[in-house]
Structure formats: structure tokens, C-alpha cells
Design a protein around this motif. Sequence first.
Motif, PDB file in Angstrom:
ATOM      1  N   THR A 219       0.826  -1.207   0.000  1.00  0.00           N
ATOM      2  CA  THR A 219       0.000   0.000   0.000  1.00  0.00           C
ATOM      3  C   THR A 219       0.864   1.262   0.000  1.00  0.00           C
ATOM      4  O   THR A 219       0.541   2.250  -0.656  1.00  0.00           O
ATOM      5  N   ALA A 220       1.988   1.208   0.713  1.00  0.00           N
ATOM      6  CA  ALA A 220       2.840   2.398   0.794  1.00  0.00           C
ATOM      7  C   ALA A 220       3.905   2.407  -0.297  1.00  0.00           C
ATOM      8  O   ALA A 220       4.678   3.351  -0.417  1.00  0.00           O
ATOM      9  N   PHE A 221       3.918   1.337  -1.076  1.00  0.00           N
ATOM     10  CA  PHE A 221       5.029   1.084  -1.989  1.00  0.00           C
ATOM     11  C   PHE A 221       5.380   2.282  -2.878  1.00  0.00           C
ATOM     12  O   PHE A 221       6.504   2.771  -2.887  1.00  0.00           O
ATOM     13  N   LEU A 222       4.392   2.780  -3.610  1.00  0.00           N
ATOM     14  CA  LEU A 222       4.681   3.858  -4.554  1.00  0.00           C
ATOM     15  C   LEU A 222       5.140   5.127  -3.849  1.00  0.00           C
ATOM     16  O   LEU A 222       6.016   5.834  -4.313  1.00  0.00           O
ATOM     17  N   ARG A 223       4.552   5.409  -2.693  1.00  0.00           N
ATOM     18  CA  ARG A 223       4.886   6.662  -2.016  1.00  0.00           C
ATOM     19  C   ARG A 223       6.276   6.638  -1.394  1.00  0.00           C
ATOM     20  O   ARG A 223       6.885   7.674  -1.204  1.00  0.00           O
ATOM     21  N   THR A 224       6.737   5.439  -1.054  1.00  0.00           N
ATOM     22  CA  THR A 224       8.062   5.377  -0.428  1.00  0.00           C
ATOM     23  C   THR A 224       9.157   5.053  -1.439  1.00  0.00           C
ATOM     24  O   THR A 224      10.334   5.156  -1.116  1.00  0.00           O
ATOM     25  N   PHE A 225       8.774   4.684  -2.630  1.00  0.00           N
ATOM     26  CA  PHE A 225       9.760   4.299  -3.645  1.00  0.00           C
ATOM     27  C   PHE A 225      10.616   5.518  -4.008  1.00  0.00           C
ATOM     28  O   PHE A 225      10.103   6.549  -4.429  1.00  0.00           O
ATOM     29  N   TYR A 226      11.904   5.376  -3.831  1.00  0.00           N
ATOM     30  CA  TYR A 226      12.819   6.504  -4.057  1.00  0.00           C
ATOM     31  C   TYR A 226      13.989   6.009  -4.913  1.00  0.00           C
ATOM     32  O   TYR A 226      14.994   5.526  -4.406  1.00  0.00           O
ATOM     33  N   PRO A 227      13.830   6.108  -6.240  1.00  0.00           N
ATOM     34  CA  PRO A 227      14.857   5.585  -7.138  1.00  0.00           C
ATOM     35  C   PRO A 227      16.114   6.447  -7.107  1.00  0.00           C
ATOM     36  O   PRO A 227      16.029   7.674  -7.128  1.00  0.00           O
ATOM     37  N   LEU A 265       9.082   2.241 -12.343  1.00  0.00           N
ATOM     38  CA  LEU A 265       7.883   2.866 -11.790  1.00  0.00           C
ATOM     39  C   LEU A 265       7.796   4.348 -12.115  1.00  0.00           C
ATOM     40  O   LEU A 265       6.841   5.010 -11.741  1.00  0.00           O
ATOM     41  N   CYS A 266       8.818   4.894 -12.764  1.00  0.00           N
ATOM     42  CA  CYS A 266       8.801   6.316 -13.104  1.00  0.00           C
ATOM     43  C   CYS A 266       8.267   6.484 -14.518  1.00  0.00           C
ATOM     44  O   CYS A 266       8.473   5.620 -15.363  1.00  0.00           O
ATOM     45  N   THR A 267       7.630   7.607 -14.761  1.00  0.00           N
ATOM     46  CA  THR A 267       7.288   7.968 -16.131  1.00  0.00           C
ATOM     47  C   THR A 267       8.489   8.691 -16.723  1.00  0.00           C
ATOM     48  O   THR A 267       8.929   9.708 -16.180  1.00  0.00           O
ATOM     49  N   HIS A 268       9.009   8.165 -17.801  1.00  0.00           N
ATOM     50  CA  HIS A 268      10.206   8.741 -18.400  1.00  0.00           C
ATOM     51  C   HIS A 268       9.875   9.528 -19.659  1.00  0.00           C
ATOM     52  O   HIS A 268       8.772   9.442 -20.200  1.00  0.00           O
TER      53      HIS A 268
ATOM     54  N   VAL B 314       6.386   9.252 -10.220  1.00  0.00           N
ATOM     55  CA  VAL B 314       6.165   7.882  -9.738  1.00  0.00           C
ATOM     56  C   VAL B 314       4.714   7.686  -9.304  1.00  0.00           C
ATOM     57  O   VAL B 314       4.011   6.812  -9.815  1.00  0.00           O
ATOM     58  N   THR B 315       4.251   8.506  -8.398  1.00  0.00           N
ATOM     59  CA  THR B 315       2.930   8.254  -7.823  1.00  0.00           C
ATOM     60  C   THR B 315       1.802   8.709  -8.746  1.00  0.00           C
ATOM     61  O   THR B 315       0.665   8.256  -8.610  1.00  0.00           O
ATOM     62  N   GLY B 316       2.099   9.644  -9.640  1.00  0.00           N
ATOM     63  CA  GLY B 316       1.051  10.203 -10.477  1.00  0.00           C
ATOM     64  C   GLY B 316       0.173  11.189  -9.738  1.00  0.00           C
ATOM     65  O   GLY B 316      -0.779  11.739 -10.295  1.00  0.00           O
ATOM     66  N   GLU B 317       0.495  11.436  -8.463  1.00  0.00           N
ATOM     67  CA  GLU B 317      -0.315  12.380  -7.686  1.00  0.00           C
ATOM     68  C   GLU B 317       0.088  13.814  -8.004  1.00  0.00           C
ATOM     69  O   GLU B 317       1.238  14.085  -8.359  1.00  0.00           O
ATOM     70  N   ILE B 318      -0.869  14.724  -7.837  1.00  0.00           N
ATOM     71  CA  ILE B 318      -0.566  16.133  -8.067  1.00  0.00           C
ATOM     72  C   ILE B 318       0.436  16.571  -7.001  1.00  0.00           C
ATOM     73  O   ILE B 318       0.271  16.281  -5.816  1.00  0.00           O
TER      74      ILE B 318
END
Lengths: 373, 334
Positions: A219-227, A265-268, B314-318
Amino acid sequence: MRRRDFIAYGSAGVLSAALVNEHPENTAEAQVAAGFSFDLELVEVFQEMIDGEVLFALALRDQITRALRPILNVVEGANVTFRITNRTRKARRFALAGLADDFFAPIPAGGSIQLQTIANEAGTYCYLDNSEQAASRVAGFHGMMVIAPSDGKTPTGTRTPYNTPTAAQSMLFDALGTARFPGEKWRPDLPSRTRTWVFNAIDPVLQQQLELGREVDQTAFLRTFYPRYFTLNGLSGYDSAHDKDTVPRGYVGEPVLIRCINMGLCTHSPHIHGNHVFRLSSTSPAGGVVKNQSIPEVDTWMLGPLARVDVLLPFVRPDDIPEKAWPPKQEKFPLKYPMHCHMEMSQTARGGQYPQGMITDWELLGDRRGGAL
Amino acid sequence: MIVRDREEFEAFGCDVNDDEIATPDKLPPNISFVWEGPREVDIRMPDGKEVTFWNFSDPRDSKSRDLWPSKTMRVKQGQVVHSTLDAKKNTHTIHHHGMNSSTMNDGVGHVSFEVSDRYTYQFQPTHAGTYFYHCHKNTVLHFEMGMYGFLIVDPPSGRGTLYKDGPRYDVEALWALDDVDPSWRAIDHQAGLCGEDAGLDLFRPKYFMITGVPHPRTMTDKRAKITAKLGQTILIRHLNASYSVVSTTIQGLDATVYGFDGRPLLHPSVPWAAPIFIPAGTPFETVSAQRFDLILKPTRIGRYPVRIEFRHWVTGEIHDGGRGICETVIDVTE
Ligand SMILES: [Cu+2]
Ligand SMILES: [Cu+2]
């Protein structure tokens, strides 16, 4: 103690090149009839980053060639068999995005499995593990699968990477090698005329969590992901700019197809200098290959997570070199140009070291093959 | 261990060639520019804080000194262009983004050199359209600090037509969409280059701007707000100059993308391309450095709101807890 291999990323690409040559296209029919099979193993490895940092990673390895994250080349219509041994500590699930997302059974830790599918449409695909949602994919269990067309010709007989290419694709491929693009057509028979670019971004903390066998909080994965490391074919910066399987090289008139997939997971925002590229294909929301009905000529293209985009680098004379300054006399060949992501955080490694990130160079060797420089 | 040539490795980023170089194959120009830079420009944000940007300025035009984004370069297709960088502080480059120049004229240090003194970049644009120029040294920082400006290539007929045989326009808007992280202002121009962790992978923008105007002044400032008379055709040159996925929505007006990254989408020379129709109220997304040339032909007077969202890669959030937006309007009057 489970066996883990220490490998350097740099050696992976060299081995995968051998696979590209394995199935020359002229026997496509015979290959479709015979089918394809791959003996693969899932392994835990350590890999060296551009700054010398060594990180735990996951990878699929070809048991025969020993290539890590091999490019799996098959032909449209063929049966494809995967024999996979899971040498990692967890159950994994092999998936082919856009082809067989969910229906393969999980492979228990230490176990083996045989999976089958049909390569049903030519294009660029990826394989990955979706057992921990995106975590193990980003951590290295991913790679490209290429389905070559069984026929792939335009109505006038020009080779393309797609079966029944769209009218737009046909017009463009037919125009190659004419006055509009002097030189040759796209040559699927020459490995140098296709490049495969796998984009990824690596969070060292996530790699460590997986090394320690911890559960990843989905659940926290995307928010904590720090490439902090950004890779192209597993390499960064200086290394990817010098990797012979990553760098497109050629003369004017030798167009190169570039298959791009983003396993991170990043938009490039891949941006190329020196030539614009033609955006040939994209991915539908369901994961299918979209053969573009309209082909824009761009210097930058969006590559979101799991996106698969084919572009054609035409290898034309860089348009904006003054007419009277071509061919250059005081400038040395090869002309070198970068391709890099313009979301510029991706150009760093561990917070600095610009441009040791998601970048490679391409090289224009001369005005024409065999011509005087 | 991966074995690398140490000298070559350092020349890639930490110790880039900064020899003085003469422009190869130099021709007499049809038009020339001189850029001094960088110069600091402070912009007061709506919260009262001043934020520093770096620009390129034209020594022959005093008004350009405090302009940010930097003064627009405007040239005609077919002109031999000279764009001279006079690096006043440290080393920098100019990359004329979208121009397919020779390597020496492309402004990328690791394949050529960085400018410590003066260098004249040479190119001859073959395609009318929307481009930009920016510093390509430690780009992650120098681009964020604002070392950029528009580069517009007009067709031989000049302004008013996007490209030869392409759409005509009466009103032209230049939108550079940018997100600004004030904490990066404390970072040294060389930061990170030789190995230290400068935090340049952690981007947390707090201000959101259209062409130098922070939201919400974008509602009224003429650099962002568009005013057109009924019957006029509007061209928006839409540049994502941020590090966000930008989502743009124009309410009440259809738009059509006729140009992409300086290349036409409707022209006999590109039978494989077609314009992209964006119905009113439909968001479209762009990533950093993409340029869309949007043509709008309003058929009714009114005020049409535009919302631009800056989303995390990454998150797509604003960004900034949902505050990462710019709003402006298109006013169509009698
Ligand atoms: Cu660049
Ligand atoms: Cu600079």
C-alpha cells in the motif's frame, strides 16, 4: 547457504546479442512449426551500480547462454515453451505483459515449471514477475520478449516489424531508401538495425528489503519508492553510452528500429538528439500492441511504467546542419549524440554524478557506408 | 568490478572538456544571437518569497536582463543561425533542443565540450515549429534553475503560419509549464558532478508556473492568459519545461495538435502522420521537453478555463499535496 552469483551488469548485454542471431528470419516458417523453447532460471544476484555500489537484485537467466535478462526472440504464431526453475527464496509468478498476464501458475521456491503460450501478435513485449506486484519486477525480474512477424511485409513487399502493418507504417517503411530517406530500407536481417532498450529505476532500499527477505508493504510502496539509480539495459551513464548492444551505430541511410520498454515505476521522457524518431507503436491499456495509425516524428516520447514503444531512428543526415557545412570537414566522425530521459532526476546516480543515469549515445559513422569522409 | 578507463569516465561528467573551441565549418550567418549567462533573476512568488532563477540574457537588449524564461529566439526556416554563448560564470552550454545540429554545435559536454569562455553554435533549421534552448551542463540542476527560453522557427512567410502549407493563426501564446523546487536554489552549480550526493534525485516542487508567471497570477497575467476575438485562430505553443507529468485540460474549446516537437502532423511530406483532435474538456498528458502546437478556433464568445496539473513521476499524484496546478483562462471577446 543459497548460491548467489556476483555478476557485473556489463556482461549481460554481450551474451544476449548471441540470442538475437539465433533465429535468422528466412526460416520463419520452419521456426513457427518447430516452436520456441527457453530454459530459464530465476536467480538472486548482486550487481554493481555505476558508482561502484553493489546491490542485491533479481534476474531471469538463460540456463544455456548464461545471459541475464535475456531478450527472448520468437516468431509470430509459434508455440513458446518456458521451462523455468526458481532458485530464489520465494514463490514467483512468471508473466508476459500483454500476452499472458495472469494465467501462469506460481513457481514455488526451489521448484520448476513448464509454461506454454502462443506468440500471437508481432511486437515488443516484456516478461516479469508479478508475484509481489511491482516490487520484484523493479528489483530486476524483467526483460524483453520480441515477437517477429511471420510475414511483416507492406503491400509492396517492404519488410516491417509488424504483421499487417497500418497504412501509416507501410507508407513510412516504403519511403525508406527512397529520395525522402536516401539509403536502405529497414533490415530485420541485420542485428545492428534493431536496438532493444530496457528502462528501469532502482531504489537501493527496496533492493535491500528484498535481500533481507522482508515483505514489501504494497500500500505504501509507490509513495516510499525513491529511485537513486537509473538504467538502460541495466547500465547507467558512461557504461550504457559505451555498451555496444545499447548504442545504435551506423551510416546515413541505415535506419534502426528501437524497441523501448519501461520496467520501472517512473514515467520517463526519452529524448534523442541529432535525429527525430518516428513513433511506430504503443501499448493499449490492456497491454496489447498498438500499431500506430498516425506516426508522429518526435524528439521526445513518453514512456510510462510498463509502456512498450517502438521508434524508428532514421539515420538521416542531421537536418539542421547547414547545407553548406555538409559533409562536415572540420568536425570528426563519428558524430555522437545522446539519448537521455528529460525528467532529469533520471540523469543522476545517488543524487549526483550527472549524467551517470539513464542515457546512451548513438553514433553516425559517416555520410554513407563506403563513402569518403 | 567493472573496469573503466578512468580518464574517459571522468570526462563523461566530472571533468568534462572545456577547451576553447572554434566553430567547425563556420559559415556567414543570416541571423545571430549573443547570450550572456547565467544571470540571476529573482521572482516574487504569491507567498511573498523571492525565488532565484538563472537566465541567458542578450547584452544588446537591456530588457532581456531580467527576463525569465530567457528571451525568445525567433528565426526563419532556412536561415543560418549563430547563437553565441558568453559564459560569464563557470562553464555552461546551449543545447538548441530539437535542432539536429552537428555534435560540436549540439551543446552536450560529454560528447563535445562545455563553454568556459565563448562559443558560437551554428545551425540551419529545416523545419518550422516550436523548440527551446537550454543549458546542458549538470542539466538536472541548470534546467531547473531556469536556463532556458523558447526557440521559434517560422516558415519563410514569417509569423502567422505554423509551418509552410500548415495552419494559420492570429493569436499566439507561448506556454512554458514549469515546476519549481525552492530548496534546489541552495545547491551549487557544480553540485554532484564528481560523486557527492547533492539530492538531485529528490524533486519536490512548491511553485507552478506558466512562462514565468506563478499560479494564481496565471489567471490574469498576459503571459499566461489568452485573449482573442471571435473568429480569430489561436496557436498555443505548449512546452513541458517541468519535471512532472503535465496534464492539461481546456474547458469548452476543442483543440487540434498540428505540430509535435517541431515537426508537422498535417503536411504532404508526412503522409503517415495526422493531427490529433482533443475534444473540449479532455485532459492530455505531456512529459518533460515535449512540445505540442495546439490550434483553437473558438466559435462562441466566453471565458474558457484551463487547468494544468503537475503530477509526480512515480505516484502520479498532483505535486505539493494537490496544490501543484496552474489555472488560466482563454477569453474570447466580441
Ligand atoms: Cu539532451
Ligand atoms: Cu548551465
